[in-house]
Design a protein around this motif. Structure first.
Motif, PDB file in Angstrom:
ATOM      1  N   ASP A 125       0.809  -1.228   0.000  1.00 43.41           N
ATOM      2  CA  ASP A 125       0.000   0.000   0.000  1.00 43.41           C
ATOM      3  C   ASP A 125       0.835   1.268   0.000  1.00 43.41           C
ATOM      4  OD1 ASP A 125      -2.234  -1.638   0.153  1.00 43.41           O
ATOM      5  OD2 ASP A 125      -2.311  -1.570   2.346  1.00 43.41           O
ATOM      6  N   PHE A 126       2.061   1.189   0.504  1.00 44.47           N
ATOM      7  CA  PHE A 126       2.888   2.388   0.600  1.00 44.47           C
ATOM      8  C   PHE A 126       3.178   2.967  -0.781  1.00 44.47           C
ATOM      9  CE2 PHE A 126       4.935   0.871   4.825  1.00 44.47           C
ATOM     10  CZ  PHE A 126       3.811   1.301   5.515  1.00 44.47           C
ATOM     11  N   LYS A 127       3.167   4.284  -0.865  1.00 42.49           N
ATOM     12  CA  LYS A 127       3.420   4.976  -2.125  1.00 42.49           C
ATOM     13  C   LYS A 127       4.927   5.052  -2.399  1.00 42.49           C
ATOM     14  CE  LYS A 127      -0.958   5.756  -2.639  1.00 42.49           C
ATOM     15  NZ  LYS A 127      -1.719   5.024  -3.668  1.00 42.49           N
ATOM     16  N   PRO A 128       5.313   5.154  -3.670  1.00 36.72           N
ATOM     17  CA  PRO A 128       6.741   5.204  -4.006  1.00 36.72           C
ATOM     18  C   PRO A 128       7.432   6.501  -3.614  1.00 36.72           C
ATOM     19  CG  PRO A 128       5.404   5.463  -5.977  1.00 36.72           C
ATOM     20  CD  PRO A 128       4.457   5.113  -4.868  1.00 36.72           C
ATOM     21  N   VAL A 129       6.696   7.465  -3.047  1.00 34.47           N
ATOM     22  CA  VAL A 129       7.301   8.756  -2.691  1.00 34.47           C
ATOM     23  C   VAL A 129       7.913   8.749  -1.294  1.00 34.47           C
ATOM     24  CG1 VAL A 129       5.768  10.067  -4.208  1.00 34.47           C
ATOM     25  CG2 VAL A 129       5.073   9.622  -1.844  1.00 34.47           C
ATOM     26  N   LEU A 230       1.930   7.856   8.772  1.00 32.55           N
ATOM     27  CA  LEU A 230       2.300   8.990   7.929  1.00 32.55           C
ATOM     28  C   LEU A 230       2.031   8.744   6.452  1.00 32.55           C
ATOM     29  CD1 LEU A 230       5.635  10.058   9.668  1.00 32.55           C
ATOM     30  CD2 LEU A 230       3.442  11.254   9.731  1.00 32.55           C
ATOM     31  N   SER A 231       1.696   7.507   6.084  1.00 31.26           N
ATOM     32  CA  SER A 231       1.327   7.261   4.693  1.00 31.26           C
ATOM     33  C   SER A 231       0.063   8.031   4.310  1.00 31.26           C
ATOM     34  CB  SER A 231       1.124   5.762   4.442  1.00 31.26           C
ATOM     35  OG  SER A 231       0.093   5.246   5.274  1.00 31.26           O
ATOM     36  N   ALA A 232      -0.658   8.535   5.321  1.00 29.17           N
ATOM     37  CA  ALA A 232      -1.810   9.402   5.034  1.00 29.17           C
ATOM     38  C   ALA A 232      -1.375  10.637   4.262  1.00 29.17           C
ATOM     39  CB  ALA A 232      -2.500   9.802   6.346  1.00 29.17           C
ATOM     40  N   LEU A 233      -0.201  11.161   4.598  1.00 28.60           N
ATOM     41  CA  LEU A 233       0.342  12.313   3.867  1.00 28.60           C
ATOM     42  C   LEU A 233       0.624  11.941   2.418  1.00 28.60           C
ATOM     43  CD1 LEU A 233       2.960  14.061   6.214  1.00 28.60           C
ATOM     44  CD2 LEU A 233       1.123  15.193   4.976  1.00 28.60           C
ATOM     45  N   ASP A 234       1.279  10.804   2.227  1.00 29.78           N
ATOM     46  CA  ASP A 234       1.616  10.365   0.874  1.00 29.78           C
ATOM     47  C   ASP A 234       0.362  10.196   0.033  1.00 29.78           C
ATOM     48  OD1 ASP A 234       4.077  10.200   2.113  1.00 29.78           O
ATOM     49  OD2 ASP A 234       3.979   8.022   2.365  1.00 29.78           O
ATOM     50  N   VAL A 263       8.053  14.282  -1.137  1.00 27.63           N
ATOM     51  CA  VAL A 263       9.167  13.355  -0.971  1.00 27.63           C
ATOM     52  C   VAL A 263       9.375  13.205   0.532  1.00 27.63           C
ATOM     53  CG1 VAL A 263      11.598  12.876  -1.446  1.00 27.63           C
ATOM     54  CG2 VAL A 263      10.217  14.148  -3.125  1.00 27.63           C
ATOM     55  N   ARG A 264       9.172  11.983   1.029  1.00 24.96           N
ATOM     56  CA  ARG A 264       9.194  11.776   2.484  1.00 24.96           C
ATOM     57  C   ARG A 264      10.201  10.704   2.869  1.00 24.96           C
ATOM     58  NH1 ARG A 264       6.757   8.496   6.194  1.00 24.96           N
ATOM     59  NH2 ARG A 264       5.544   7.380   4.588  1.00 24.96           N
TER      60      ARG A 264
END
Length: 462
Positions: A125-129, A230-234, A263-264
């Motif tokens: 689920d995590f975004k590539p950013v 914090l993936s909510a931000l992504d 970019v995190r």
């Protein structure tokens, strides 16, 4: 098994996993988890139970320890102990400390087993950013992405440089558990994670403190839980910048809309903006609204908006767009930041200020890993001149250390006895030569975009 978990999570974005607790208790998972615990740098540091994981090394002791932990988990009698608080001075901030929480040996084992089970699921689920504390991703990937989007026809112009105030101390437990429940239906796993969040802290003063928020830095599971929250931000900013087709993106641009790229790295992040200063300033309220349900807030003193040509610091680098020498082309340059350079020179100064060190050989064995590690991290930036400065600084400090240790020694004798490494009269003793930072090759780190390989196979699950 990790591969299957990842495949199932990739194939069905709404799938909730119901029977994960048995995997956490499984002997194979516990064995691999223990190998990670004893292979960690903190394996020699005890928690409140004063048990040092490194010393549990005999096969009989390991088998008994893992078996005892498994029985406690299966009987639901396992209760995490408070973490032992240790305060680490913040680099470049005198009088300020970073709070680390050191779990007990058994708690570390169970946390490592939890990570082995949960990480393949949430990686789907995590975004590539995001790049921090994720398998096969590193800080250089984040810097390379900023370089890519700040250069050429993309040329994002503004930067929202964000800092979350006390992220690991103020992260709301309810937010972590709510996002965890999206994928985990096993109440036993949820209860286990909650027990770690509520375990409390044993400060250096010795009086127990309960925890109503936060996930202590130092725990094996803490980075994963922070990424889950914090993936909510992504998700917010990836969705905000998703316009579907190139045509819709072009319409959005002609209508005066801005483009955003987050970019995190863990709790450090920047948002690149291709738009106006006003649209970038509006991110103050927008980011605050995304962070509020997580119990977090922006630090007003450390968060700022700047133009790419002003430059900003991120992950130890100073990133700035400037005109390439001899051309009219503008490009992004990444230098080691002044703060990072001051940090490593302070370490060198501290080591060489100890006149009572056993020998030059012992001093160099402590100094060389510091110099090599720092140069290895920054060798993908514009760092050649900085490496030369660092080498000169270290050489002079070691030479001064030798003169203090051998008062009255002439430079001629020092060159004959100690400065014998070649080339460049390097300090040397018993075959140990001072590392030459000036010889480190500087290379460009290319952005890997979405091509970063997963540790797990991505074929469809059977």
């Amino acid at each position: 098994m990790q591969t299957k978990l990842h495949q199932w999570a990739v194939s069905d974005a709404d799938l909730r996993f119901d029977d994960l607790f048995n995997l956490v208790c499984h002997p194979d998972f516990l064995t691999v988890a223990w190998e990670r615990v004893v292979g960690n740098k903190g394996a020699r540091t005890p928690g409140v139970d004063r048990v040092v994981p490194w010393f549990i090394s005999e096969p009989v002791e390991v088998a008994a320890f893992l078996g005892g932990t498994r029985e406690l988990l299966r009987s639901r009698e396992f209760v995490p102990l408070p973490v032992r608080e240790r305060k680490i001075p913040k680099s470049g901030q005198p009088g300020k400390f970073r709070r680390l929480g050191i779990p007990t040996a058994r708690d570390r084992l169970v946390q490592a087993a939890l990570v082995l089970v949960l990480e393949p699921i949430f990686e789907a689920d995590f975004k590539p950013v995001s790049y921090g504390f994720r398998p096969r991703r590193r800080a250089q990937d984040a810097i390379a992405e900023i370089h890519y989007y700040g250069t050429g026809s993309r040329s994002y112009e503004w930067v929202f440089e964000a800092d979350i105030a006390a992220c690991f101390d103020e992260l709301a437990h309810s937010a972590v558990l709510d996002r965890l429940r999206r994928r985990v239906g096993d109440k036993r796993v949820i209860s286990l994670v909650k027990s770690f969040l509520k375990a409390g802290v044993m400060p250096e003063a010795g009086q127990y403190q309960g925890t109503v928020a936060g996930t202590p830095q130092g725990g094996i599971v803490s980075p994963l839980l922070a990424n889950i929250a914090l993936s909510a931000l992504d998700e917010h900013f990836v969705a905000k910048d998703d316009h579907g087709t190139r045509w819709r993106r072009e319409v959005h641009r002609k209508q005066g809309g801005a483009f955003y790229r987050i970019v995190r790295y863990a709790d450090d992040f920047v948002i690149l903006v291709k738009g106006s200063r006003e649209q970038t300033d509006a991110l103050w309220d927008e980011v605050s609204q995304v962070l509020a349900p997580l119990g977090l807030r922006l630090s007003e003193s450390k968060t700022r908006v700047c133009h790419f040509t002003e430059g900003f610091d991120f992950l130890g680098f100073h990133i700035k767009r400037r005109r390439r020498k001899g051309t009219s082309t503008w490009t992004v340059y990444t230098y080691p930041s002044k703060k990072a350079l001051l940090s490593v020179t302070a370490k060198v100064w501290t080591l060489t200020n100890r006149v009572k060190a056993a020998s030059l050989d012992e001093l160099l064995k402590q100094l060389n890993p510091i110099l090599w590690g720092w140069c290895a991290y920054f060798r993908h930036g514009v760092s050649k001149a900085t490496f030369g400065y660092l080498d000169t600084f270290a050489w002079r400090r070691v030479s001064e250390w030798l003169r203090k240790r051998h008062p009255g020694m002439t430079w001629k004798e020092m060159y004959r006895r100690f400065l014998t490494g070649r080339p460049g009269n390097r300090p040397q003793e018993k075959g140990t030569v001072m590392f030459d930072a000036a010889t480190v090759e500087v290379t460009r780190y290319r952005w890997r975009a979405n091509n970063i390989p997963s540790p797990w196979k991505t074929q469809p699950a059977q």
